[in-house]
Scaffold this motif. Sequence first.
Motif, PDB file in Angstrom:
ATOM      1  N   PHE A 218      -5.361  -6.678  -0.950  1.00  0.00           N
ATOM      2  CA  PHE A 218      -5.289  -6.657   0.516  1.00  0.00           C
ATOM      3  C   PHE A 218      -3.842  -6.774   0.989  1.00  0.00           C
ATOM      4  CE2 PHE A 218      -5.001  -9.460   4.301  1.00  0.00           C
ATOM      5  CZ  PHE A 218      -5.484  -8.568   5.253  1.00  0.00           C
ATOM      6  N   ILE A 219      -3.064  -7.660   0.364  1.00  0.00           N
ATOM      7  CA  ILE A 219      -1.667  -7.845   0.759  1.00  0.00           C
ATOM      8  C   ILE A 219      -0.872  -6.564   0.563  1.00  0.00           C
ATOM      9  CG2 ILE A 219       0.476  -8.994   0.040  1.00  0.00           C
ATOM     10  CD1 ILE A 219      -1.197 -11.547  -0.365  1.00  0.00           C
ATOM     11  N   ILE A 220      -1.050  -5.914  -0.596  1.00  0.00           N
ATOM     12  CA  ILE A 220      -0.300  -4.676  -0.857  1.00  0.00           C
ATOM     13  C   ILE A 220      -0.736  -3.568   0.099  1.00  0.00           C
ATOM     14  CG2 ILE A 220       0.172  -2.881  -2.554  1.00  0.00           C
ATOM     15  CD1 ILE A 220       1.562  -5.517  -3.120  1.00  0.00           C
ATOM     16  N   GLU A 221      -2.042  -3.432   0.312  1.00  0.00           N
ATOM     17  CA  GLU A 221      -2.535  -2.393   1.220  1.00  0.00           C
ATOM     18  C   GLU A 221      -2.040  -2.638   2.649  1.00  0.00           C
ATOM     19  OE1 GLU A 221      -4.011   0.315   0.712  1.00  0.00           O
ATOM     20  OE2 GLU A 221      -4.897   0.201  -1.276  1.00  0.00           O
ATOM     21  N   LEU A 222      -2.057  -3.895   3.078  1.00  0.00           N
ATOM     22  CA  LEU A 222      -1.587  -4.209   4.426  1.00  0.00           C
ATOM     23  C   LEU A 222      -0.095  -3.933   4.554  1.00  0.00           C
ATOM     24  CD1 LEU A 222      -2.252  -5.381   7.217  1.00  0.00           C
ATOM     25  CD2 LEU A 222      -1.725  -7.659   6.299  1.00  0.00           C
ATOM     26  N   SER A 223       0.663  -4.278   3.529  1.00  0.00           N
ATOM     27  CA  SER A 223       2.104  -4.012   3.547  1.00  0.00           C
ATOM     28  C   SER A 223       2.382  -2.520   3.608  1.00  0.00           C
ATOM     29  CB  SER A 223       2.770  -4.623   2.307  1.00  0.00           C
ATOM     30  OG  SER A 223       2.547  -6.010   2.237  1.00  0.00           O
ATOM     31  N   ARG A 224       1.633  -1.751   2.833  1.00  0.00           N
ATOM     32  CA  ARG A 224       1.829  -0.295   2.839  1.00  0.00           C
ATOM     33  C   ARG A 224       1.496   0.286   4.200  1.00  0.00           C
ATOM     34  NH1 ARG A 224      -0.670   2.657  -2.361  1.00  0.00           N
ATOM     35  NH2 ARG A 224       0.386   4.369  -1.307  1.00  0.00           N
ATOM     36  N   ALA A 225       0.419  -0.169   4.782  1.00  0.00           N
ATOM     37  CA  ALA A 225       0.015   0.363   6.085  1.00  0.00           C
ATOM     38  C   ALA A 225       1.019  -0.013   7.174  1.00  0.00           C
ATOM     39  CB  ALA A 225      -1.381  -0.150   6.451  1.00  0.00           C
ATOM     40  N   ALA A 226       1.500  -1.269   7.115  1.00  0.00           N
ATOM     41  CA  ALA A 226       2.426  -1.732   8.147  1.00  0.00           C
ATOM     42  C   ALA A 226       3.776  -1.041   8.050  1.00  0.00           C
ATOM     43  CB  ALA A 226       2.602  -3.245   8.033  1.00  0.00           C
ATOM     44  N   ALA A 227       4.199  -0.699   6.833  1.00  0.00           N
ATOM     45  CA  ALA A 227       5.538  -0.135   6.640  1.00  0.00           C
ATOM     46  C   ALA A 227       5.547   1.384   6.520  1.00  0.00           C
ATOM     47  CB  ALA A 227       6.170  -0.752   5.388  1.00  0.00           C
ATOM     48  N   SER A 228       4.394   2.014   6.556  1.00  0.00           N
ATOM     49  CA  SER A 228       4.316   3.449   6.253  1.00  0.00           C
ATOM     50  C   SER A 228       5.094   4.313   7.227  1.00  0.00           C
ATOM     51  CB  SER A 228       2.846   3.891   6.209  1.00  0.00           C
ATOM     52  OG  SER A 228       2.246   3.703   7.481  1.00  0.00           O
ATOM     53  N   LYS A 229       5.211   3.901   8.477  1.00  0.00           N
ATOM     54  CA  LYS A 229       5.893   4.719   9.482  1.00  0.00           C
ATOM     55  C   LYS A 229       7.396   4.449   9.545  1.00  0.00           C
ATOM     56  CE  LYS A 229       1.854   6.212  10.896  1.00  0.00           C
ATOM     57  NZ  LYS A 229       1.336   7.480  10.383  1.00  0.00           N
ATOM     58  N   MET A 230       7.867   3.419   8.825  1.00  0.00           N
ATOM     59  CA  MET A 230       9.276   3.052   8.908  1.00  0.00           C
ATOM     60  C   MET A 230      10.121   3.945   8.016  1.00  0.00           C
ATOM     61  SD  MET A 230       9.057  -1.104   8.696  1.00  0.00           S
ATOM     62  CE  MET A 230       7.994  -2.064   9.767  1.00  0.00           C
ATOM     63  N   VAL A 231      11.395   4.081   8.384  1.00  0.00           N
ATOM     64  CA  VAL A 231      12.349   4.752   7.501  1.00  0.00           C
ATOM     65  C   VAL A 231      12.556   3.863   6.281  1.00  0.00           C
ATOM     66  CG1 VAL A 231      14.718   5.566   7.267  1.00  0.00           C
ATOM     67  CG2 VAL A 231      13.503   5.879   9.426  1.00  0.00           C
ATOM     68  N   GLY A 232      12.297   4.419   5.098  1.00  0.00           N
ATOM     69  CA  GLY A 232      12.377   3.609   3.889  1.00  0.00           C
ATOM     70  C   GLY A 232      11.150   2.756   3.674  1.00  0.00           C
ATOM     71  N   GLY A 233      10.001   3.256   4.129  1.00  0.00           N
ATOM     72  CA  GLY A 233       8.754   2.497   4.071  1.00  0.00           C
ATOM     73  C   GLY A 233       8.451   1.815   2.751  1.00  0.00           C
TER      74      GLY A 233
END
Length: 712
Positions: A218-233
């Motif tokens: 859950f932590i990894i999936e949430l991190s990926r989802a939260a950072a996916s739109k950022m430059v250098g996600g």
Amino acid sequence: MSSTQPHMDEETQAKLKEFESTHRSGTGINRAIYLIGILMAFSHIYINTLGTFPELWVSAFHFAGFGIMCTLLTPASSKLTKSKLALGVDLVLVAALICLPIYIMLFEDALYDRGVTFVTGDWIASAVAVLLALELIRRTAGWFIPALIFVALTYVVLWGSLISGPFSFPGLSLETLLYRSFFSTDGMFGSISRISWSFVFMFILFGAFLVKSGAGDFIIELSRAAASKMVGGPGFVAVLGSGLMGSVSGSSVANTVSTGVITIPLMQKAGFPARFAAGIEAAASTGGQLMPPVMGAGAFIMASYTQVSYVTIISVAAIPALLYFLSVAFFVRVEAKRSNVVQTMEDGVSAMSVLKQGWHHILPLGGLVTMLIQGFTPTYAAGFAILIVIASSWLSKTHRMGVIEILDAMAQGARNMSTTAVLLVGIGLVVNVISTTGVGNTFSLMITSWAGGSLFFTIILVALASLILGMGLPVTASYIVLGTLSAPALYNLIAESQMLEMLASGQLPETAHAIFMLVDPSVISQLGQSMPIEQATQLLSQVPSDFKGMLYEQALGAEAIAMFLVTAHMIIFWLSQDSNVTPPVCLTAFAAAAIAKTPPMRTGVTAWKLAKGLYIIPLLMAYTPLIGGDAETLLRLTVFGIFGLYAFVAVMEGYLEDKLNLVSRGLLLFAAIAMLWPDLHIGLQFVGLVIFLAVFISGKRSFTLNQNEQHA
């Protein structure tokens, strides 16, 4: 929720095994370890929630149980994993470990009835206990710590009386040393052992239950989802994921392996250089030990040393930890722009979608924090949080915890604890020697003398000492030893600097005037007036050392004094982390290098550069009220600290949204200093902020223009 468990090639798996102890395998051994682990988990849960047993008995049982697990898991040599003879010898050691707590329970009263005079059984039991501690630590952590313990013990009984100077010690008899090491609550089974079987074990067990319930995914999936739109996600996934995982795991190497196998390939795929990707993961995973609530057992030990509540410790640790992770994230942003990192994570999964599926994983942490705030003990709160993990897992469709899963989590938690338990019990022998001989006070006075009374140079010396100790000691052990030796020196200098500011500003409270009246009545008229710092220093130097503690408490207040002590320990704890990412011994960086397939030493240098927050933020702690300040002060320090760290990163890298010329770099250096330097007027800090924003916006426009020209 889809599993994030990656596929690793055989070469990577082989390299990662180098960072684990060589363990025995086989159905019989695995079953025995599994059952012993469940027994240890059950017994510790009972002891920490309902049981009332003498602490000495519990500590002896704690050492024996986890010592048995270490003995069965780790043979005397990596070449003996298949040897039946070695296993037979280890079974004899297991029998000896079983006898130790039994001996204490049966014969402790008889020892006191004899006036603490040893008989043959006492000599054998205490000597065997110390030797077993040395051997088990050697098997699990190498030769350095046993050598340190041996030097400490022999100093007390052999060579301490043979040397001259400040470290001369008249010596104790071997009988007294063994009594204090084994039968008293000062040695192996003292305060460090109590922290191990209570706080540390319960939180490690809590972490094992969280992982078993699927919280890691859950932590990894949430991190990926939260950072996916950022430059250098992908880089931000490493920072965010490692921070969240570290908040419950507290182990930097384990953090690197568990999150790095996902984040490092993602970063490389996006276009980050391989060595940078490994360095970011190592730096971020190192920060996991700084992140409340577990902090790699540091928070519990700090609470014991300072007598400040655990809740207060983790509360004041939160903002510095946030600043550290942001400093690593700024490196990610800069490198992403410079390397033209591409978007590789647009898989359509939003953070809200991940939260909808895994929101129940937040309940245990929420319950834990709520109970701590309500005043429950950390051990009781952790035990209750484990029940919440089990209950909330039934809100999941894929990770429901039945009886088998609960037993698996208990066994894994105990297995994770075994090495730590043996190590902490053994380190208690060193702490006993330091407190018995007064070496800690002597060392603190020497540090202050070497640094010329300078707080800055004292921190430099502590940083060097922590780096040297960290080459052979795990981070927690390094903090315990260094905290015992040097925390008094740091505390005194921090309190003294605040006292001098108060004297120089003429704000000394009336209650503190009495001390100066006893020393020199003629100075009373000067105390209510502002004065040069040199004059304040001269006045304070007239106060005898024996009276300074009383003066600090009267002038600064008990709460401020407690925060200064926490600050001293927090600085040492932070500096103890640098061995994770500083060559030549930096296991966290080496583990990341194994995944990224990059040169270990060069990866260590990169990780060291990216973890610069480990050095800057402790300086902020020392010279500003970052620890224990009021809300307004903390807000100001946090805001300017964030932008100051970003400016510092840009100066180091020569890049902020676009390449910096010498003029821009110089302006940013001024901005970083203005925002980070303590006690500057807020107007100057705003000037620094304006300069930073101007360079940032200019660089962003320049980068956009260059991109448009290339596409045209």
